[in-house]
Design a protein around this motif. Structure first.
Motif: not given
Ligand SMILES: Cc1cc2nc3c(=O)[nH]c(=O)nc-3n(C[C@H](O)[C@H](O)[C@H](O)COP(=O)(O)OP(=O)(O)OC[C@H]3O[C@@H](n4cnc5c(N)ncnc54)[C@H](O)[C@@H]3O)c2cc1C
Ligand code: SF4
Length: 522
Positions: A171-176, A317-321, A324-327
């Motif tokens: 998700m970090r790579r995807k969003t930059g 940011i980790r909590q959200i992208i 949150r996305e993972y669960v």
């Protein structure tokens, strides 16, 4: 009373009926983007099925109904034709399907447009709509999430373990976000090691952003008093934001006042401090009032501007992208079977004090009392106090899940269930976590000051005055040895247990047994 509707452009034929659900309060939701003001009539409905499938906290019901009513008004102001059905309107059928049918009877339509729901239960309902109405029903992707169901399935396929950390990097790579070329900013993906400081009462704590109820909210508060008087929790003081603008102001407040310390004290707990440096944004993000990605970009900007350190911004940011996305991905990958998982075969009923807060255990009393007051507890309270206790005491995970789903204003099954059943209760046998989040009193004592005001002694391990978490911990370890012994991350725990003298073990187990027998007057 008739449903509230506008008289504008009454004669124009309607082609699209757009059903907007209570957690889809986003001006750019995909169902709106798929039509136009000229072609669409919007339906929003407060229905009893949704307001009562668990005994929701009064503040949660008030927040959602008020936010829905404000959102309907903002759509009207923006030129949309909106039918808004209130809970106490005459003829309200009490269900989404019933309200959809009534709206079609009122206006006719060529097709129904709806953004996919967050919850499995509602999706099942939606799948019947074509048969129920005889109209084509287009269920559109919810693009407020970064990762579609398909993308998550592709990521999960052929992986032995579905670890959040690896998903998060994608998700970090995807969003930059926080990326410097292909590398993570600061050279590390995760700064959690710096984020485990216990808080001290002398720290300056930001106040939460509070909004005074306006007449729309006041009307909803009266409705909740009338119709949900017996539900859990305190309705007032009611301080939640209920519009997009108010939620954005709450976000600005968090970024300016609390984000800089969010990382350092993320795992801390303090008696009398309900919020610490947490964002209090989950209600708004989950209902759609705030865009998650935009929120992360704003946090990143604060780091770039030198207003917040990297460990705080990365953690947020980790909590959200990440989480949150993972669960959400896990939920849709594993439902409906996920709901029935019970790895430890735990079957004890939920103790009454989860609803009253009346317990001598100061940590549980604090977490549950503030939950009653605010419909909010922060993550470590949910995970390491109420969740940890339920895990150690062997409470039925479904009962635990239904409690969390009812009591928190941010609770929707897609996000609550994997957090509760998976992360907190390990009822999925380790799909979400590498080992159970089980801890004795020592952890709580290290991360909080609750033990100072407790009738139990956290240093005592056994006997009637010993902190119950201490004996319950070893009881849990012993009881579940056949299921956990093989887990490499539990090896040290079992080697300590195995080395313990038999009479010591017996003391722990007896203390735990006495304590458990006292729950719910057993
Ligand atoms: C047993 C249990 C049940 C939970 N139930 C819910 C729930 O029903 N709804 C819910 O939104 N969160 C739930 N969480 C996750 C987390 O506790 C809340 O998101 C958080 O406490 C909300 O407060 P905040 O906005 O101040 O969060 P902050 O600590 O400020 O975190 C920032 C944001 O990150 C997101 N976030 C953080 N942790 C998680 C997580 N584990 N999963 C998903 N998103 C996360 C939220 O959007 C949150 O607003 C649960 C956690 C546990 C352990
Ligand atoms: S002594 Fe035990 S029960 Fe009491 S507050 Fe500390 S951890 Fe909680």
């Amino acid at each position: 009373m008739q449903p509230h509707r506008t008289a504008r452009r009454k004669t124009q034929p309607i082609t699209d009926l757009v059903f907007i659900l209570g957690d889809q309060l986003s001006p750019s939701i995909s169902s709106l983007n798929a039509t136009s003001r000229d072609d669409a009539r919007i339906l929003m409905a407060e229905v009893m099925d949704e307001a009562s499938y668990v005994p929701h906290h009064k503040k949660k019901i008030a927040f959602l109904f008020s936010a829905m009513r404000h959102f309907a008004e903002s759509l009207r102001a923006d030129g949309w034709r909106v039918d808004y059905v209130r809970l106490d309107d005459d003829g309200n059928s009490g269900s989404f399907t019933g309200e959809l049918k009534r709206a079609i009877e009122r206006h006719g339509a060529d097709r129904v447009l709806v953004t996919e729901p967050g919850e499995w239960r509602v999706r099942q309902d939606m799948e019947t709509w074509e048969d129920e109405t005889g109209l084509p029903v287009e269920i559109l992707e919810d693009d407020r999430f970064l990762c579609s169901h398909e993308e998550f399935r592709d990521w999960a396929e052929d992986r032995k373990a579905l670890r959040m950390e690896y998903f998060y990097r994608e998700m970090r790579r995807k969003t930059g976000l926080l990326m410097e070329g292909d590398e993570p900013a600061g050279g590390k993906w995760n700064f959690d090691a710096e984020n485990r400081k216990p808080a001290k009462a002398s720290l300056f704590m930001p106040k939460p952003h509070c909004v005074k109820p306006d007449p729309v909210t006041e009307e909803v508060l009266t409705l909740v008093v009338d119709r949900f008087a017996d539900n859990f929790g305190d309705l007032e003081p009611f301080w939640f934001a209920v519009t997009v603008e108010q939620a954005e102001a709450a976000r600005d407040h968090f970024i300016a006042e609390a984000l800089p310390d969010f990382g350092d004290y993320q795992d801390a707990m303090l008696a009398g401090e309900k919020f610490l440096y947490h964002s209090l944004l989950s209600f708004y993000i989950n209902a759609g009032l705030l865009d998650p990605l935009e929120t992360c970009r704003m946090a990143e900007e604060a780091w770039k501007a030198g207003d917040a350190p990297l460990n705080a911004v990365e953690g947020f940011i980790r909590q959200i992208i990440g989480w949150r996305e993972y669960v959400r991905g896990i939920y849709w990958l594993k439902m409906p079977d996920y709901l029935d998982l019970n790895f430890f075969d735990a079957d004890r009923p939920l103790p009454d004090f989860y609803w009253t807060g009346e317990t001598d255990m100061a940590c549980l009393r604090a977490a549950i009392t503030q939950t009653k007051e605010e419909a909010y507890a922060h993550h470590i309270q949910r995970l390491m106090i109420t969740g940890n206790f339920a895990l150690l005491a062997g409470i039925d995970p479904k009962a635990v899940h239904e409690w969390y789903l009812a009591v928190y204003a941010d609770a929707y099954e897609w996000v609550e269930l994997p957090n509760t059943l998976g992360m907190s209760q390990y009822a999925d046998g380790g799909l979400l976590g590498t080992k159970p989040y089980a801890a004795g009193g020592n952890y709580i004592s290290k991360m909080s000051d609750y033990c100072n005001g407790c009738r139990y002694d956290v240093k005592q391990k056994t006997g009637p005055d010993a902190c119950p978490f201490n004996s319950l911990y070893w009881d849990f370890v012993s009881r579940n040895a056949d299921k956990l012994r093989g887990n490499p991350r539990m090896a040290r725990v079992y080697s300590t247990w195995d080395r313990m003298k038999d009479d010591r073990k017996a003391e722990y187990l007896e203390t735990a047994e006495d304590f458990l027998a006292s729950l719910n007057g057993e």
